[in-house]
Design a protein around this motif. Structure first.
Motif, PDB file in Angstrom:
ATOM      1  N   VAL A  93       0.850  -1.191   0.000  1.00 28.07           N
ATOM      2  CA  VAL A  93       0.000   0.000   0.000  1.00 28.07           C
ATOM      3  C   VAL A  93       0.888   1.244   0.000  1.00 28.07           C
ATOM      4  O   VAL A  93       1.802   1.363   0.819  1.00 28.07           O
ATOM      5  CB  VAL A  93      -0.936   0.028   1.225  1.00 28.07           C
ATOM      6  CG1 VAL A  93      -1.801   1.294   1.196  1.00 28.07           C
ATOM      7  CG2 VAL A  93      -1.816  -1.218   1.259  1.00 28.07           C
ATOM      8  N   ASN A  95       0.645   5.555  -0.152  1.00 32.24           N
ATOM      9  CA  ASN A  95      -0.224   6.725  -0.064  1.00 32.24           C
ATOM     10  C   ASN A  95       0.071   7.677  -1.215  1.00 32.24           C
ATOM     11  O   ASN A  95       1.153   8.242  -1.302  1.00 32.24           O
ATOM     12  CB  ASN A  95      -0.024   7.437   1.270  1.00 32.24           C
ATOM     13  CG  ASN A  95      -0.593   6.646   2.433  1.00 32.24           C
ATOM     14  OD1 ASN A  95      -1.236   5.607   2.239  1.00 32.24           O
ATOM     15  ND2 ASN A  95      -0.375   7.120   3.638  1.00 32.24           N
ATOM     16  N   ASN A 207     -11.915  -0.025   9.151  1.00 31.86           N
ATOM     17  CA  ASN A 207     -11.621  -1.091   8.198  1.00 31.86           C
ATOM     18  C   ASN A 207     -11.694  -2.434   8.925  1.00 31.86           C
ATOM     19  O   ASN A 207     -10.701  -2.892   9.475  1.00 31.86           O
ATOM     20  CB  ASN A 207     -10.218  -0.922   7.595  1.00 31.86           C
ATOM     21  CG  ASN A 207     -10.219   0.085   6.456  1.00 31.86           C
ATOM     22  OD1 ASN A 207     -11.185   0.183   5.724  1.00 31.86           O
ATOM     23  ND2 ASN A 207      -9.145   0.832   6.323  1.00 31.86           N
ATOM     24  N   SER A 210      -8.838  -6.707   7.308  1.00 30.00           N
ATOM     25  CA  SER A 210      -7.437  -6.282   7.178  1.00 30.00           C
ATOM     26  C   SER A 210      -7.026  -6.157   5.720  1.00 30.00           C
ATOM     27  O   SER A 210      -7.440  -6.930   4.868  1.00 30.00           O
ATOM     28  CB  SER A 210      -6.524  -7.286   7.885  1.00 30.00           C
ATOM     29  OG  SER A 210      -6.603  -8.549   7.254  1.00 30.00           O
ATOM     30  N   GLU A 212      -7.616  -3.654   3.674  1.00 30.94           N
ATOM     31  CA  GLU A 212      -8.416  -2.777   2.831  1.00 30.94           C
ATOM     32  C   GLU A 212      -7.719  -1.426   2.678  1.00 30.94           C
ATOM     33  O   GLU A 212      -7.054  -0.931   3.590  1.00 30.94           O
ATOM     34  CB  GLU A 212      -9.807  -2.573   3.425  1.00 30.94           C
ATOM     35  CG  GLU A 212     -10.583  -3.854   3.669  1.00 30.94           C
ATOM     36  CD  GLU A 212     -11.037  -4.552   2.402  1.00 30.94           C
ATOM     37  OE1 GLU A 212     -10.642  -4.127   1.296  1.00 30.94           O
ATOM     38  OE2 GLU A 212     -11.757  -5.546   2.518  1.00 30.94           O
ATOM     39  N   THR A 213      -7.891  -0.826   1.526  1.00 34.58           N
ATOM     40  CA  THR A 213      -7.240   0.438   1.196  1.00 34.58           C
ATOM     41  C   THR A 213      -8.300   1.423   0.735  1.00 34.58           C
ATOM     42  O   THR A 213      -9.301   1.018   0.136  1.00 34.58           O
ATOM     43  CB  THR A 213      -6.202   0.214   0.075  1.00 34.58           C
ATOM     44  OG1 THR A 213      -5.354  -0.875   0.427  1.00 34.58           O
ATOM     45  CG2 THR A 213      -5.358   1.452  -0.146  1.00 34.58           C
ATOM     46  N   ASN A 227      -3.421   4.173   2.558  1.00 30.98           N
ATOM     47  CA  ASN A 227      -3.810   3.715   3.890  1.00 30.98           C
ATOM     48  C   ASN A 227      -4.159   4.924   4.753  1.00 30.98           C
ATOM     49  O   ASN A 227      -3.365   5.366   5.580  1.00 30.98           O
ATOM     50  CB  ASN A 227      -2.678   2.894   4.511  1.00 30.98           C
ATOM     51  CG  ASN A 227      -3.075   2.273   5.823  1.00 30.98           C
ATOM     52  OD1 ASN A 227      -4.259   2.171   6.133  1.00 30.98           O
ATOM     53  ND2 ASN A 227      -2.103   1.869   6.610  1.00 30.98           N
ATOM     54  N   TYR A 228      -5.350   5.454   4.543  1.00 33.12           N
ATOM     55  CA  TYR A 228      -5.806   6.629   5.265  1.00 33.12           C
ATOM     56  C   TYR A 228      -7.014   6.281   6.125  1.00 33.12           C
ATOM     57  O   TYR A 228      -7.859   5.470   5.733  1.00 33.12           O
ATOM     58  CB  TYR A 228      -6.236   7.735   4.296  1.00 33.12           C
ATOM     59  CG  TYR A 228      -5.166   8.222   3.350  1.00 33.12           C
ATOM     60  CD1 TYR A 228      -4.102   8.989   3.811  1.00 33.12           C
ATOM     61  CD2 TYR A 228      -5.240   7.938   1.987  1.00 33.12           C
ATOM     62  CE1 TYR A 228      -3.136   9.457   2.934  1.00 33.12           C
ATOM     63  CE2 TYR A 228      -4.276   8.403   1.111  1.00 33.12           C
ATOM     64  CZ  TYR A 228      -3.221   9.155   1.584  1.00 33.12           C
ATOM     65  OH  TYR A 228      -2.265   9.611   0.722  1.00 33.12           O
ATOM     66  N   SER A 229      -7.105   6.934   7.276  1.00 35.43           N
ATOM     67  CA  SER A 229      -8.325   6.816   8.070  1.00 35.43           C
ATOM     68  C   SER A 229      -9.385   7.723   7.456  1.00 35.43           C
ATOM     69  O   SER A 229      -9.079   8.611   6.650  1.00 35.43           O
ATOM     70  CB  SER A 229      -8.070   7.234   9.514  1.00 35.43           C
ATOM     71  OG  SER A 229      -7.851   8.635   9.598  1.00 35.43           O
ATOM     72  N   SER A 243     -13.533   1.735   0.474  1.00 34.52           N
ATOM     73  CA  SER A 243     -12.363   0.865   0.657  1.00 34.52           C
ATOM     74  C   SER A 243     -12.484  -0.410  -0.156  1.00 34.52           C
ATOM     75  O   SER A 243     -13.575  -0.980  -0.302  1.00 34.52           O
ATOM     76  CB  SER A 243     -12.202   0.471   2.130  1.00 34.52           C
ATOM     77  OG  SER A 243     -11.941   1.581   2.940  1.00 34.52           O
ATOM     78  N   ARG A 245      -9.333  -3.339  -2.261  1.00 37.58           N
ATOM     79  CA  ARG A 245      -7.930  -3.618  -2.543  1.00 37.58           C
ATOM     80  C   ARG A 245      -7.832  -4.537  -3.759  1.00 37.58           C
ATOM     81  O   ARG A 245      -8.819  -5.198  -4.097  1.00 37.58           O
ATOM     82  CB  ARG A 245      -7.255  -4.277  -1.338  1.00 37.58           C
ATOM     83  CG  ARG A 245      -7.884  -5.616  -0.940  1.00 37.58           C
ATOM     84  CD  ARG A 245      -7.111  -6.284   0.162  1.00 37.58           C
ATOM     85  NE  ARG A 245      -7.834  -7.450   0.634  1.00 37.58           N
ATOM     86  CZ  ARG A 245      -7.364  -8.328   1.495  1.00 37.58           C
ATOM     87  NH1 ARG A 245      -6.154  -8.175   1.985  1.00 37.58           N
ATOM     88  NH2 ARG A 245      -8.076  -9.367   1.871  1.00 37.58           N
TER      89      ARG A 245
END
Length: 351
Positions: A93, A95, A207, A210, A212-213, A227-229, A243, A245
């Motif tokens: 992942v 950003n 998420n 596990s 997930e992007t 990988n953002y909140s 989200s 992937r």
């Protein structure tokens, strides 16, 4: 008929229904696996595949479905099976926003306006053969990224079909987006996995699955992925996000260029990306339909998008959820037994 007789009759019907439901799921899983093995075996006779490569394709394909428990029956060596699982469960992942800041030339840039105004939507046909398999699909180019929105079901009993979403929002184009809980193959699409942001409002900020992007579109039309909140995305000016992937392309880098195609198998696929000039791109590949389209690998999807100038892209939910509508009509062929597709928690729509 007495109350007791009706009760017994209902119970017998329920037992038959459960037995047939189990049989249909088993037949679907076995049929798909055996079809993959048979095709690969035939091609192996002509020297286009090795036996182990065929088993890797089959295992990778099964590991990305609800029938992943069948993967060990491809008789792939344990170490290779575990490596396939690792690649699927823990994809790399990156950003896009953080890395783009270090590489200004990778950020979508302003370009001179074309002499002729561009259409809002353009459609491109995909029809390719890649050695041992073949696939068909559609690319949808949306020239104005500010016309692309995440639409979210408001139903409690089930999600919406794509044509229901399209009718509600008067959408010109639409594709499926998030994955959702589907333990028995008959998921109702009521609750998406992962982050969900609609019009700057956080509907889900976690998420639960596990790996997930997030993929989002900002108020000024930039696509971001990483990988953002949910709160980080909102702080970045993201208007809509969801989200899934894996990521396919980040800051112009094809993340699957040096990866084995077999790791994610061959499936129907959906992806969303953005070109350097801001154009949003939807891609849907049909699959699981011998004689029409078997499906594509993640490598195929990433390569197709990269060759069209896409600089950031991520896979959406695939399989029988993959579908594209244009002007209210399906222009791809779903692998779902129901021709209108599946009930979905959300979708990317153009309106």
């Amino acid at each position: 008929m007495t109350t007791l007789s009706r009760t017994l009759t209902q119970k017998r019907r329920q037992r038959r229904s459960r037995r047939w439901s189990w049989f249909r799921r088993l037949a679907a899983a076995c049929g798909f696996t055996f079809a993959t093995l048979a095709l690969g075996g035939f091609l192996f006779l002509f020297g286009t595949e090795t036996g182990e490569e065929l088993r890797e394709w089959a295992a990778g394909t099964l590991l990305t479905t609800q029938h992943d428990y069948w993967a060990p029956y491809t008789f792939l060596p344990d170490d290779k099976l575990e490596e396939l699982k690792r690649q699927i469960r823990n994809p790399v992942v990156i950003n896009s926003e953080a890395d783009t800041a270090k590489q200004p030339d990778a950020r979508p840039v302003d370009v001179p306006a074309p002499e002729k105004p561009r259409d809002l939507i353009e459609i491109e046909e995909i029809d390719e053969t890649r050695g041992s398999y073949y696939f068909k699909g559609k690319l949808m180019y949306i020239s104005d990224p500010n016309r692309v929105h995440l639409v979210v079901t408001t139903r409690k009993d089930r999600g919406d079909l794509l044509d229901e979403f399209a009718k509600k929002y008067n959408a010109i184009g639409i594709v499926n987006a998030s994955g959702f809980s589907d333990p028995d193959g008959y998921g109702r699409g009521t609750k998406a996995y992962g982050v969900v942001i609609k019009d700057g409002r956080i509907l889900q900020g976690y998420n639960p699955k596990s790996g997930e992007t997030a993929l989002g579109i900002t108020y000024d039309g930039r696509l971001v992925t990483g990988n953002y909140s949910a709160q980080e995305l909102v702080n970045m000016g993201v208007r809509d996000a969801m989200s899934f992937r894996p990521q396919l392309i980040v800051n112009g880098k094809n993340l699957f260029a040096d990866k084995p195609a077999k790791s994610w198998g061959i499936q129907p696929r959906t992806a969303v990306g953005q070109k350097a000039d801001g154009t949003i791109v939807f891609l849907v590949i049909d699959g699981r339909q011998p004689g029409h389209s078997i499906g594509a690998s993640m490598n195929d999807v990433a390569e197709i998008l990269a060759s069209r100038g896409v600089v950031n892209a991520m896979a959406m939910d695939g399989g029988s959820s993959s579908m594209m509508l244009y002007n209210g009509e399906a222009i791809t062929r779903t692998s779902c037994p129901y021709e209108r597709g599946r009930y979905l928690p959300n979708a990317w729509a153009v309106y």
